[in-house]
Enzyme design. Sequence first.
Site, short mmCIF file in Angstrom:
data_model
loop_
_atom_site.label_atom_id
_atom_site.label_comp_id
_atom_site.label_asym_id
_atom_site.label_seq_id
_atom_site.Cartn_x
_atom_site.Cartn_y
_atom_site.Cartn_z
N GLU B 175 0.82 -1.21 0.00
CA GLU B 175 0.00 0.00 0.00
C GLU B 175 0.85 1.25 0.00
O GLU B 175 2.04 1.22 0.29
CB GLU B 175 -0.90 0.04 1.23
CG GLU B 175 -0.24 -0.43 2.49
CD GLU B 175 1.05 0.26 2.86
OE1 GLU B 175 1.04 1.51 2.92
OE2 GLU B 175 2.07 -0.43 3.09
N GLU B 318 4.55 -0.45 0.86
CA GLU B 318 4.44 -0.61 -0.61
C GLU B 318 4.26 -2.07 -1.02
O GLU B 318 3.93 -2.34 -2.17
CB GLU B 318 5.68 -0.04 -1.34
CG GLU B 318 5.93 1.42 -1.12
CD GLU B 318 7.18 1.92 -1.90
OE1 GLU B 318 7.78 1.16 -2.65
OE2 GLU B 318 7.52 3.12 -1.71
#
Lengths: 357, 357
Positions: B175, B318
Amino acid sequence: MEKFQETLQKILPVNGEVMEKTQERLDDLTKPPGSLGVMEWIAKKIAGITNEVKPGIPQKTCILIAGDHGVVAEGVSAYPSEVTPQMVMNFISGGAAMNVLSRHAGAELIIVDMGVAGDLPDMPLLIKKKVAYGTENMCRGPAMTREQALKAIENGIEVAEEVIQRGTGIIGIGEMGIGNTTPSTAIISLYSGKPVEEVVGRGTGVDDERLKIKINAIKRAVELNKPETADPIDVLSKVGGYEIAGLTGVILACAVHRVPVVIDGFISGAAAVIAGALNAEVKDYLIASHLSEEPGHRAMLDYLGLNPMLYMNMRLGEGTGAALAMNIIDASLKILNEMATFSEAGVSEKIEDEQKV
Amino acid sequence: MEKFQETLQKILPVNGEVMEKTQERLDDLTKPPGSLGVMEWIAKKIAGITNEVKPGIPQKTCILIAGDHGVVAEGVSAYPSEVTPQMVMNFISGGAAMNVLSRHAGAELIIVDMGVAGDLPDMPLLIKKKVAYGTENMCRGPAMTREQALKAIENGIEVAEEVIQRGTGIIGIGEMGIGNTTPSTAIISLYSGKPVEEVVGRGTGVDDERLKIKINAIKRAVELNKPETADPIDVLSKVGGYEIAGLTGVILACAVHRVPVVIDGFISGAAAVIAGALNAEVKDYLIASHLSEEPGHRAMLDYLGLNPMLYMNMRLGEGTGAALAMNIIDASLKILNEMATFSEAGVSEKIEDEQKV
């Protein structure tokens, strides 16, 4: 003997200036500073070893050294010594875990007979550097003579230098030798100052009875041989093994030729402890891979000032942890080489940093 | 709403019978039983998920979902919200850490806008599933309405189903969202029952002052909104985020379609906690990758009954940890598929086992 002394003296410190420049680049990449943790540490360490600010992806070799142990006669292992040559044949035919993981890592796998207690056939994939047919039983005297230990170290140096000459830029180390957690436990007990009971483990999986036998055998061997920690060759020859000595040689050669060494578990850790005791600069050339299930492995890594990156509850040896870590090392170098910087990507920096400007 | 309920109800347990057969094969390979630890656990788990005794190497996709957070107005982050869309552009152009590590893992990387506080251009590589321009400030009311949270979950299900239809056999989740350790901390504090102070961390790297502001903001949001842990959608909507909800949807879809999910760090962990709270069977479809520097991550993994394999001191998010773990998962499946058995290799088994015969 001469080769050994020469190698030991040629080891230089890693390059701090290059490491600083690598750190600058790492801090300029599009991520909060330090947020890639150990990956950044690896990239910086390899920069310091290789003298390159942005080292590329290295050619990889794993060196697996085999040797047998006279102390197996005491009943310290769950497997018979005949498994050592059988597993060497398994490595040659490509069916062992280490074959699978070396292939997976894109690493060449080198198999070396440094002291297997049996004759192995001539095979193109086997490097024959046998010093003796296994060590003597360390419960009855020194495992090796000083000359034998030094010969095995020098053989290890030769094996490493040969693959480095062929272009290898990183070496993973591993071993095979029924009974070899026993000498490794003796070595770390001596260098950590911790009692045998605290650093001993079940190796390939001994039961409670054999564990007692193993502890007792290690204590007797140390009492009988009185190894001197101030003289690592004394420790190595009295309570070590041929594969451990050979890997010590590999590590020393890597430090001289500025090639990073990825250590595996408990036995390659013992070799690293001996190498680090011979010359403390060596520690800066080492990368730890996994934390072994052997309780004494943590004490080895502490002695070397290293942290493992993989927690996999592995206790197989062969170099399997080192091979697994190769991929993470490649990834770390790609981070250094392939990520965009803040200015390239047009990304804002930290609020505090902006306010400071 | 219908899609969500339907998905939740279709989740079945993993296949214990297949896992037993896989265990038999693992025990027959040329290594002491269990000596490859977590690698064996991974191979067995994927067998149970996929219903295959010897699952092959899967096609890989990483799904990175972005969203913004109204609570950033309280000053909880070291970076401004504008960094979220800037980093999305960086992902699209391939310069972020996650691009490097996805490529390295051989995984396709899918970027999804689920709630970025700004308009992003139409780009072939960007999947637009925006539910709103960021969450509301949870210190002043619920972050999302219940409908918005469910919409984001269903969008996540759709994204996952699309890539699974295209042949993906394993999904890593990640994310991007400035401020998103704040809602994630609220979620794990609620589900672990631990005070905020124990599970809060510095996110991208806030100083002491901002850390106090962050703790205070989380406490106020929980006090004001009174989320009910018995109703995970209530928790998600009141103190969650769009990327967290989207990843919850991805996880649910993977469990239905029997695809293993590799979770990353603290924010994807929060999504996994919500998914696990919705349906406990989901936990058996998850593989943990690394242990994040965020102190609350351990509490999340404990809640999910998982152990991390990588200790890299990473705190980037991420999906970077999930991407790194993909290679170890591949290695684990190769062990299952490529190693020789004792009888194939002619290697002796344990002494105790022989004696029993």
